[in-house]
Design a protein around this motif. Sequence first.
Motif, PDB file in Angstrom:
ATOM      1  N   CYS A   1      34.299  43.852  47.607  1.00 18.99           N
ATOM      2  CA  CYS A   1      32.879  44.214  47.625  1.00 18.99           C
ATOM      3  C   CYS A   1      32.489  45.109  46.454  1.00 18.99           C
ATOM      4  CB  CYS A   1      32.527  44.899  48.944  1.00 18.99           C
ATOM      5  SG  CYS A   1      32.546  43.774  50.348  1.00 18.99           S
ATOM      6  N   LYS A   2      33.358  45.988  46.035  1.00 17.13           N
ATOM      7  CA  LYS A   2      33.043  46.915  44.941  1.00 17.13           C
ATOM      8  C   LYS A   2      33.235  46.285  43.564  1.00 17.13           C
ATOM      9  CE  LYS A   2      33.651  51.284  47.222  1.00 17.13           C
ATOM     10  NZ  LYS A   2      33.989  52.661  46.974  1.00 17.13           N
ATOM     11  N   SER A   3      33.850  45.106  43.509  1.00 13.78           N
ATOM     12  CA  SER A   3      34.151  44.459  42.233  1.00 13.78           C
ATOM     13  C   SER A   3      32.980  43.644  41.715  1.00 13.78           C
ATOM     14  CB  SER A   3      35.354  43.529  42.390  1.00 13.78           C
ATOM     15  OG  SER A   3      36.503  44.265  42.680  1.00 13.78           O
ATOM     16  N   ASP A   4      32.901  43.538  40.382  1.00 11.35           N
ATOM     17  CA  ASP A   4      31.953  42.645  39.737  1.00 11.35           C
ATOM     18  C   ASP A   4      32.538  41.250  39.581  1.00 11.35           C
ATOM     19  OD1 ASP A   4      30.088  44.692  39.442  1.00 11.35           O
ATOM     20  OD2 ASP A   4      30.804  45.214  37.429  1.00 11.35           O
ATOM     21  N   PHE A   5      33.869  41.170  39.548  1.00 12.37           N
ATOM     22  CA  PHE A   5      34.500  39.862  39.411  1.00 12.37           C
ATOM     23  C   PHE A   5      35.773  39.798  40.248  1.00 12.37           C
ATOM     24  CE2 PHE A   5      36.578  42.342  36.116  1.00 12.37           C
ATOM     25  CZ  PHE A   5      37.903  41.966  36.228  1.00 12.37           C
ATOM     26  N   VAL A   6      36.086  38.603  40.696  1.00  9.03           N
ATOM     27  CA  VAL A   6      37.351  38.292  41.362  1.00  9.03           C
ATOM     28  C   VAL A   6      37.739  36.916  40.847  1.00  9.03           C
ATOM     29  CG1 VAL A   6      38.562  37.926  43.537  1.00  9.03           C
ATOM     30  CG2 VAL A   6      36.704  39.590  43.441  1.00  9.03           C
ATOM     31  N   MET A   7      38.924  36.798  40.260  1.00  8.02           N
ATOM     32  CA  MET A   7      39.338  35.519  39.687  1.00  8.02           C
ATOM     33  C   MET A   7      40.859  35.428  39.562  1.00  8.02           C
ATOM     34  SD  MET A   7      38.182  36.183  35.710  1.00  8.02           S
ATOM     35  CE  MET A   7      36.512  36.529  36.139  1.00  8.02           C
ATOM     36  N   LYS A   8      41.327  34.185  39.509  1.00  7.70           N
ATOM     37  CA  LYS A   8      42.733  33.942  39.229  1.00  7.70           C
ATOM     38  C   LYS A   8      42.881  33.814  37.717  1.00  7.70           C
ATOM     39  CE  LYS A   8      44.502  31.633  43.311  1.00  7.70           C
ATOM     40  NZ  LYS A   8      45.141  30.413  43.811  1.00  7.70           N
ATOM     41  N   VAL A   9      43.916  34.464  37.190  1.00 11.72           N
ATOM     42  CA  VAL A   9      44.155  34.411  35.747  1.00 11.72           C
ATOM     43  C   VAL A   9      45.636  34.172  35.466  1.00 11.72           C
ATOM     44  CG1 VAL A   9      42.232  35.954  35.215  1.00 11.72           C
ATOM     45  CG2 VAL A   9      44.510  36.914  35.505  1.00 11.72           C
ATOM     46  N   TRP A  10      45.892  33.690  34.285  1.00 10.32           N
ATOM     47  CA  TRP A  10      47.239  33.563  33.757  1.00 10.32           C
ATOM     48  C   TRP A  10      47.312  34.514  32.574  1.00 10.32           C
ATOM     49  CZ3 TRP A  10      49.223  30.022  29.557  1.00 10.32           C
ATOM     50  CH2 TRP A  10      50.611  30.031  29.509  1.00 10.32           C
ATOM     51  N   VAL A  11      48.288  35.412  32.574  1.00  6.84           N
ATOM     52  CA  VAL A  11      48.437  36.417  31.517  1.00  6.84           C
ATOM     53  C   VAL A  11      49.201  35.789  30.357  1.00  6.84           C
ATOM     54  CG1 VAL A  11      49.318  38.709  30.958  1.00  6.84           C
ATOM     55  CG2 VAL A  11      48.425  38.247  33.245  1.00  6.84           C
ATOM     56  N   THR A  12      48.583  35.791  29.166  1.00 10.12           N
ATOM     57  CA  THR A  12      49.184  35.122  28.009  1.00 10.12           C
ATOM     58  C   THR A  12      49.731  36.089  26.957  1.00 10.12           C
ATOM     59  OG1 THR A  12      47.033  34.925  26.914  1.00 10.12           O
ATOM     60  CG2 THR A  12      47.715  33.090  28.327  1.00 10.12           C
ATOM     61  N   SER A  13      49.689  37.396  27.238  1.00  8.70           N
ATOM     62  CA  SER A  13      50.238  38.357  26.275  1.00  8.70           C
ATOM     63  C   SER A  13      50.763  39.585  27.008  1.00  8.70           C
ATOM     64  CB  SER A  13      49.164  38.802  25.264  1.00  8.70           C
ATOM     65  OG  SER A  13      48.259  39.708  25.873  1.00  8.70           O
TER      66      SER A  13
END
Length: 154
Positions: free
Chosen positions: A34-46
């Motif tokens: 609720c407090k977040s502006d974004f929620v997403m799945k990511v793959w870390v590339t670095s």
Amino acid sequence: MEVKLLFGCFVLATLCHLGDSCSCLPASIQKKYCKSDFVMKVWVTSTLQSLSGEQGFDDFYNIRILGRPWKFVGDKDVADLKRVYTASNGALCGVELQKGKRYLISGKVSGYKLRIGLCESIVQRTRLPSSTKRLRSRPPNCALISGPKRIMRG
């Protein structure tokens, strides 16, 4: 005598900044959502990158967003966002991610930057528990979780 010794150690630790660290109250995943502006799945590339070479709050990881964001509030096209910013270490509430791993992350949009931190963000590896997976199809009622807003009258 013991009290004076303990007090002296406390003062010394304070002067030497040995007590600096990130601390925050525990919060549920629903509250962080609720407090977040974004929620997403990511793959870390670095690995963690720093433009200045110094410790600070503008270090970043390069990411690739996987699928559609679960939640996004901001002016920028989410497809253009390729970095997530955090503090350089845990004492500054920075988040440690591993290159080549997938995560569900949440945080704040600050200008054109996605920001994550230990206190306010969801950071989970993508083998998610079913309770977290349900957030995508059934987001929490944030008005109930956050509580009513108080109106100040002058």
